[in-house]
Design an enzyme around this catalytic site. Structure first.
Site, PDB file in Angstrom:
ATOM      1  N   HIS A 208      11.274  -8.483 -10.184  1.00  0.00           N
ATOM      2  CA  HIS A 208      10.849  -7.075 -10.153  1.00  0.00           C
ATOM      3  C   HIS A 208      10.701  -6.447 -11.546  1.00  0.00           C
ATOM      4  CE1 HIS A 208      10.885  -3.752  -6.869  1.00  0.00           C
ATOM      5  NE2 HIS A 208      10.062  -3.410  -7.846  1.00  0.00           N
TER       6      HIS A 208
ATOM      7  N   TYR B  73      13.230  -1.958  -1.840  1.00  0.00           N
ATOM      8  CA  TYR B  73      12.620  -0.906  -1.003  1.00  0.00           C
ATOM      9  C   TYR B  73      13.419  -0.674   0.283  1.00  0.00           C
ATOM     10  CZ  TYR B  73       8.500  -1.920  -3.953  1.00  0.00           C
ATOM     11  OH  TYR B  73       7.658  -2.151  -5.000  1.00  0.00           O
TER      12      TYR B  73
ATOM     13  N   LYS C  88      10.315  -9.126  -3.534  1.00  0.00           N
ATOM     14  CA  LYS C  88      10.714  -9.165  -4.951  1.00  0.00           C
ATOM     15  C   LYS C  88      12.223  -9.279  -5.131  1.00  0.00           C
ATOM     16  CE  LYS C  88       6.877  -5.999  -5.779  1.00  0.00           C
ATOM     17  NZ  LYS C  88       6.905  -5.004  -4.686  1.00  0.00           N
TER      18      LYS C  88
HETATM   19  N1  LIG Z   1       6.590  -3.808  -9.021  1.00  0.00           N
HETATM   20  C1  LIG Z   1       6.956  -2.569  -9.226  1.00  0.00           C
HETATM   21  O1  LIG Z   1       7.776  -2.278 -10.101  1.00  0.00           O
HETATM   22  C2  LIG Z   1       6.344  -1.497  -8.397  1.00  0.00           C
HETATM   23  C3  LIG Z   1       6.570  -0.147  -8.709  1.00  0.00           C
HETATM   24  C4  LIG Z   1       5.980   0.822  -7.909  1.00  0.00           C
HETATM   25  C5  LIG Z   1       5.184   0.461  -6.832  1.00  0.00           C
HETATM   26  N2  LIG Z   1       5.005  -0.873  -6.533  1.00  0.00           N
HETATM   27  C6  LIG Z   1       4.171  -1.295  -5.367  1.00  0.00           C
HETATM   28  O2  LIG Z   1       2.908  -0.642  -5.453  1.00  0.00           O
HETATM   29  C7  LIG Z   1       2.661   0.066  -4.239  1.00  0.00           C
HETATM   30  C8  LIG Z   1       1.768   1.257  -4.470  1.00  0.00           C
HETATM   31  O3  LIG Z   1       2.302   2.124  -5.441  1.00  0.00           O
HETATM   32  P1  LIG Z   1       2.937   3.568  -5.097  1.00  0.00           P
HETATM   33  O4  LIG Z   1       3.494   3.561  -3.748  1.00  0.00           O
HETATM   34  O5  LIG Z   1       3.850   3.891  -6.237  1.00  0.00           O
HETATM   35  O6  LIG Z   1       1.749   4.597  -5.258  1.00  0.00           O
HETATM   36  P2  LIG Z   1       0.181   4.711  -4.836  1.00  0.00           P
HETATM   37  O7  LIG Z   1      -0.223   3.633  -3.928  1.00  0.00           O
HETATM   38  O8  LIG Z   1      -0.540   4.889  -6.126  1.00  0.00           O
HETATM   39  O9  LIG Z   1       0.185   6.124  -4.094  1.00  0.00           O
HETATM   40  C9  LIG Z   1       0.892   6.311  -2.902  1.00  0.00           C
HETATM   41  C10 LIG Z   1       0.822   7.802  -2.571  1.00  0.00           C
HETATM   42  O10 LIG Z   1      -0.544   8.166  -2.354  1.00  0.00           O
HETATM   43  C11 LIG Z   1      -0.695   8.731  -1.068  1.00  0.00           C
HETATM   44  N3  LIG Z   1      -1.994   8.251  -0.554  1.00  0.00           N
HETATM   45  C12 LIG Z   1      -2.294   7.017  -0.076  1.00  0.00           C
HETATM   46  N4  LIG Z   1      -3.578   6.930   0.282  1.00  0.00           N
HETATM   47  C13 LIG Z   1      -4.123   8.127   0.024  1.00  0.00           C
HETATM   48  C14 LIG Z   1      -5.405   8.660   0.197  1.00  0.00           C
HETATM   49  N5  LIG Z   1      -6.391   7.930   0.714  1.00  0.00           N
HETATM   50  N6  LIG Z   1      -5.628   9.956  -0.165  1.00  0.00           N
HETATM   51  C15 LIG Z   1      -4.625  10.711  -0.669  1.00  0.00           C
HETATM   52  N7  LIG Z   1      -3.376  10.248  -0.879  1.00  0.00           N
HETATM   53  C16 LIG Z   1      -3.117   8.985  -0.520  1.00  0.00           C
HETATM   54  C17 LIG Z   1       0.481   8.249  -0.256  1.00  0.00           C
HETATM   55  O11 LIG Z   1       0.824   9.178   0.727  1.00  0.00           O
HETATM   56  P3  LIG Z   1       1.227   8.814   2.257  1.00  0.00           P
HETATM   57  O12 LIG Z   1       2.054   7.555   2.236  1.00  0.00           O
HETATM   58  O13 LIG Z   1       2.021  10.019   2.661  1.00  0.00           O
HETATM   59  O14 LIG Z   1      -0.050   8.665   3.019  1.00  0.00           O
HETATM   60  C18 LIG Z   1       1.566   8.166  -1.328  1.00  0.00           C
HETATM   61  O15 LIG Z   1       2.143   9.440  -1.535  1.00  0.00           O
HETATM   62  C19 LIG Z   1       4.095   0.428  -3.775  1.00  0.00           C
HETATM   63  O16 LIG Z   1       4.127   0.874  -2.436  1.00  0.00           O
HETATM   64  C20 LIG Z   1       4.793  -0.876  -4.030  1.00  0.00           C
HETATM   65  O17 LIG Z   1       4.475  -1.802  -2.998  1.00  0.00           O
HETATM   66  C21 LIG Z   1       5.563  -1.838  -7.291  1.00  0.00           C
END
Ligand SMILES: NC(=O)c1ccc[n+]([C@@H]2O[C@H](COP(=O)([O-])OP(=O)(O)OC[C@H]3O[C@@H](n4cnc5c(N)ncnc54)[C@H](OP(=O)(O)O)[C@@H]3O)[C@@H](O)[C@H]2O)c1
Length: 275
Positions: free
Chosen positions: A107, A51, A76
């Site tokens: 990861h 990240y 990770k």
């Molecule tokens: N291990 C892996 O391979 C892997 C892969 C992907 C993700 N991850 C981890 O999982 C975490 C979460 O997944 P993600 O970032 O892919 O997606 P997510 O948490 O499902 O969604 C994040 C998105 O939703 C928006 N959001 C957040 N709260 C909201 C709300 N209350 N209402 C409306 N929209 C909202 C955010 O916008 P804003 O930020 O603009 O508010 C952002 O665009 C990542 O940050 C990472 O730490 C791990």
């Protein structure tokens, strides 16, 4: 630790059930988001070498008044470091300005490269050296988990996988549970609610409980026994996503959301992703 649900991992360590994800947050955004989250009450932060914002987490941990011992930090091992595990961990610790993380996750398995079992053996050594309290994996299917269990005898505490109402991975979740592996949901909001927040069942539960669709979806993860790490860099949303401890979905409501499963992935399939 703030009043919130805590999960006991199979190695005895404790992990908050709700944390903040920081994928796709810039250095400045990540620092601000972590400070805001800690102020609101979050005690778990999920970052990764890939990240490119571990420095920001390190800065926020230096700035906050919340003691280090109260904050659960996950980072990770990135794929191209699977043969360079010790160095990768030391680089992450340096960026985070920490002597130890709470959880170090591999990861992706990258099955074609076939380094993940050896990388897991090195991660076991990192834990023995005290550089990480717990070790786990992300994006592992049953076949990958079976190999690390068979070949090392050491079970990951966590398997962090893509999981949201459209992709619930119930078979893998059950397999993890059978082996005392805690399932953790990534992209829990389906990356901003795409195809989820506008579903009738989500909208009607939001109305019933006086909550937002995001809060209903986060509550569904919690009530399904999942660890959940919604990402936001927006202060109001960081706060909103944490205000989920004053209501619960009943089992019928949980299962109504379960019906939204379409098997649609937003990210790559771990079986074929070797990046
Ligand atoms: N291990 C892996 O391979 C892997 C892969 C992907 C993700 N991850 C981890 O999982 C975490 C979460 O997944 P993600 O970032 O892919 O997606 P997510 O948490 O499902 O969604 C994040 C998105 O939703 C928006 N959001 C957040 N709260 C909201 C709300 N209350 N209402 C409306 N929209 C909202 C955010 O916008 P804003 O930020 O603009 O508010 C952002 O665009 C990542 O940050 C990472 O730490 C791990």
């Amino acid at each position: 630790m703030a009043d919130q649900p805590i999960i006991k991992l199979h190695d005895g360590n404790m992990m908050p059930q709700l944390g903040l994800g920081v994928w796709q947050a810039s250095i400045d955004e990540a620092r601000q988001a972590v400070l805001k989250a800690l102020q609101v009450g979050y005690r778990s932060i999920d970052t990764a070498a890939a990240y490119k914002n571990e420095e920001a987490i390190g800065q926020a941990l230096q700035e906050t008044e919340v003691p280090r011992g109260e904050i659960f930090v996950t980072t990770k091992l990135w794929n191209y470091d699977q043969q360079n595990v010790q160095q990768a961990m030391e680089t992450s610790l340096q960026k985070l300005q920490l002597e130890q993380v709470d959880l170090y996750l591999m990861h992706w398995p990258c099955p074609e490269k076939d380094h993940y079992v050896d990388a897991w053996k090195k991660m076991i050594e990192l834990q023995q050296q005290g550089l990480t309290k717990s070790i786990g994996v992300c994006n592992f299917h049953e076949s990958h988990l079976k190999r690390v269990l068979d070949e090392t005898g050491v079970t990951p505490v966590v398997n962090q996988i893509e999981l949201h109402p459209m992709l619930q991975q119930r078979t893998l979740h059950a397999w993890n549970a059978m082996h005392q592996i805690q399932t953790e949901s990534w992209s829990p909001l389906a990356q901003g609610g795409k195809g989820v927040f506008d579903q009738e069942v989500i909208k009607s539960l939001a109305k019933k409980y006086g909550k937002t669709p995001a809060q209903i979806v986060i509550r569904w993860h919690l009530d399904s026994g999942l660890v959940v790490i919604p990402k936001s860099v927006t202060p109001a949303r960081i706060e909103e996503n944490f205000k989920v401890f004053d209501f619960r979905l009943d089992k019928h409501e949980v299962s109504d959301i379960t019906k939204l499963d379409s098997g649609n992935r937003l990210g790559p399939d771990p079986e074929t992703f070797n990046g």
